[in-house]
Motif scaffolding. Structure first.
Motif, mmCIF file in Angstrom:
data_model
loop_
_atom_site.group_PDB
_atom_site.id
_atom_site.type_symbol
_atom_site.label_atom_id
_atom_site.label_comp_id
_atom_site.label_asym_id
_atom_site.label_seq_id
_atom_site.Cartn_x
_atom_site.Cartn_y
_atom_site.Cartn_z
ATOM 1 N N ASP A 35 -11.990 -8.627 -0.344
ATOM 2 C CA ASP A 35 -13.340 -8.775 -0.882
ATOM 3 C C ASP A 35 -13.503 -7.744 -1.989
ATOM 4 O OD1 ASP A 35 -16.004 -9.070 -1.448
ATOM 5 O OD2 ASP A 35 -16.712 -8.351 0.499
ATOM 6 N N LYS A 36 -13.530 -8.193 -3.238
ATOM 7 C CA LYS A 36 -13.627 -7.275 -4.371
ATOM 8 C C LYS A 36 -15.015 -6.689 -4.536
ATOM 9 C CE LYS A 36 -9.895 -8.802 -7.227
ATOM 10 N NZ LYS A 36 -9.523 -8.903 -8.624
ATOM 11 N N ASP A 37 -16.019 -7.296 -3.906
ATOM 12 C CA ASP A 37 -17.390 -6.780 -3.923
ATOM 13 C C ASP A 37 -17.861 -6.438 -5.340
ATOM 14 O OD1 ASP A 37 -19.767 -6.191 -2.611
ATOM 15 O OD2 ASP A 37 -19.213 -4.075 -2.310
ATOM 16 N N GLY A 38 -17.523 -7.316 -6.311
ATOM 17 C CA GLY A 38 -17.986 -7.144 -7.687
ATOM 18 C C GLY A 38 -17.150 -6.191 -8.527
ATOM 19 N N ASN A 39 -16.096 -5.602 -7.976
ATOM 20 C CA ASN A 39 -15.240 -4.679 -8.709
ATOM 21 C C ASN A 39 -13.902 -5.367 -8.980
ATOM 22 O OD1 ASN A 39 -13.582 -2.663 -9.656
ATOM 23 N ND2 ASN A 39 -14.228 -1.143 -8.156
ATOM 24 N N GLU A 40 -13.717 -5.858 -10.195
ATOM 25 C CA GLU A 40 -12.522 -6.635 -10.535
ATOM 26 C C GLU A 40 -11.241 -5.816 -10.541
ATOM 27 O OE1 GLU A 40 -12.180 -9.994 -10.767
ATOM 28 O OE2 GLU A 40 -14.202 -9.857 -9.956
ATOM 29 N N LYS A 41 -11.338 -4.484 -10.510
ATOM 30 C CA LYS A 41 -10.134 -3.640 -10.472
ATOM 31 C C LYS A 41 -9.543 -3.556 -9.070
ATOM 32 C CE LYS A 41 -11.127 -0.823 -14.468
ATOM 33 N NZ LYS A 41 -11.180 0.529 -15.010
ATOM 34 N N ARG A 42 -10.304 -3.933 -8.057
ATOM 35 C CA ARG A 42 -9.784 -3.911 -6.692
ATOM 36 C C ARG A 42 -8.699 -4.962 -6.540
ATOM 37 N NH1 ARG A 42 -15.281 -3.287 -3.071
ATOM 38 N NH2 ARG A 42 -15.656 -1.109 -3.630
ATOM 39 N N PRO A 43 -7.753 -4.733 -5.629
ATOM 40 C CA PRO A 43 -6.671 -5.711 -5.433
ATOM 41 C C PRO A 43 -7.198 -7.061 -4.956
ATOM 42 C CG PRO A 43 -6.387 -3.786 -3.981
ATOM 43 C CD PRO A 43 -7.637 -3.580 -4.751
ATOM 44 N N ASN A 52 10.438 1.126 10.007
ATOM 45 C CA ASN A 52 10.984 2.352 10.608
ATOM 46 C C ASN A 52 9.910 3.169 11.315
ATOM 47 O OD1 ASN A 52 13.631 1.821 9.900
ATOM 48 N ND2 ASN A 52 13.514 2.982 8.006
ATOM 49 N N GLY A 53 8.977 2.484 11.957
ATOM 50 C CA GLY A 53 7.924 3.150 12.709
ATOM 51 C C GLY A 53 6.812 3.726 11.864
ATOM 52 N N GLN A 54 6.884 3.584 10.547
ATOM 53 C CA GLN A 54 5.864 4.106 9.641
ATOM 54 C C GLN A 54 4.993 2.961 9.123
ATOM 55 O OE1 GLN A 54 5.355 7.352 8.761
ATOM 56 N NE2 GLN A 54 6.966 7.971 10.166
ATOM 57 N N GLU A 55 3.686 3.115 9.291
ATOM 58 C CA GLU A 55 2.753 2.115 8.773
ATOM 59 C C GLU A 55 2.507 2.385 7.294
ATOM 60 O OE1 GLU A 55 -1.845 1.080 9.515
ATOM 61 O OE2 GLU A 55 -0.587 0.944 11.306
ATOM 62 N N PHE A 56 2.372 1.322 6.518
ATOM 63 C CA PHE A 56 2.059 1.468 5.106
ATOM 64 C C PHE A 56 1.025 0.438 4.695
ATOM 65 C CE2 PHE A 56 5.861 -1.125 5.585
ATOM 66 C CZ PHE A 56 5.594 -2.233 4.823
ATOM 67 N N GLN A 57 0.335 0.726 3.599
ATOM 68 C CA GLN A 57 -0.721 -0.128 3.054
ATOM 69 C C GLN A 57 -0.155 -0.901 1.864
ATOM 70 O OE1 GLN A 57 -4.381 1.940 2.213
ATOM 71 N NE2 GLN A 57 -4.856 0.570 0.531
ATOM 72 N N ILE A 58 -0.565 -2.161 1.736
ATOM 73 C CA ILE A 58 -0.115 -3.028 0.647
ATOM 74 C C ILE A 58 -1.325 -3.451 -0.167
ATOM 75 C CG2 ILE A 58 0.981 -5.227 0.064
ATOM 76 C CD1 ILE A 58 2.326 -5.052 2.854
ATOM 77 N N SER A 59 -1.214 -3.363 -1.494
ATOM 78 C CA SER A 59 -2.247 -3.836 -2.412
ATOM 79 C C SER A 59 -1.573 -4.752 -3.425
ATOM 80 C CB SER A 59 -2.910 -2.669 -3.141
ATOM 81 O OG SER A 59 -3.489 -1.774 -2.231
ATOM 82 N N LEU A 60 -2.110 -5.968 -3.607
ATOM 83 C CA LEU A 60 -1.520 -6.949 -4.524
ATOM 84 C C LEU A 60 -2.569 -7.489 -5.485
ATOM 85 C CD1 LEU A 60 0.585 -9.036 -1.986
ATOM 86 C CD2 LEU A 60 1.455 -7.355 -3.614
ATOM 87 N N TRP A 61 -2.157 -7.683 -6.734
ATOM 88 C CA TRP A 61 -3.008 -8.268 -7.757
ATOM 89 C C TRP A 61 -2.345 -9.517 -8.307
ATOM 90 C CZ3 TRP A 61 -2.407 -3.152 -6.920
ATOM 91 C CH2 TRP A 61 -3.544 -2.355 -6.863
#
Length: 99
Positions: A35-43, A52-61
């Motif tokens: 949900d970009k909530d009006g901000n077009e720069k958000r993914p 390997n047991g490490q959580e990571f965040q993904i952002s895609l455009w």
């Protein structure tokens, strides 16, 4: 009948509950419409993964190349922690100290 703003907020809330309830498994990623909530720069899409047991965040455009080819570009990074720092985030060891 509920207002359009209320319906959008309810949909966003329900989507966030579904995302939060989803448990990622080792070696997998899950990506959801953001949900970009009006901000077009958000993914356009956000999600998480576990490797390997490490959580990571993904952002895609969604992107289009100079040749007109549609593709996705993105970032993989440590999960956002609200701007707070903690000692558990520090990865340096005594061997890294220059003196």
């Amino acid at each position: 009948m509920i207002a359009e703003d209320e319906a959008a907020e309810l949909l966003h809330h329900n989507n966030m509950e579904a995302i939060m309830a989803y448990e990622i498994e080792e070696g997998q990623v899950s990506v959801f419409v953001n949900d970009k909530d009006g901000n077009e720069k958000r993914p356009d899409y956000t999600g998480k993964g576990l490797f390997n047991g490490q959580e990571f965040q993904i952002s895609l455009w969604k992107t289009t190349s100079k040749n007109g080819l549609d593709y996705m570009s993105g970032k993989i990074q440590k999960p956002y922690n609200g701007g707070s720092s903690s000692y558990s985030d520090v990865s340096a060891s005594m061997d890294d100290v220059p003196f």
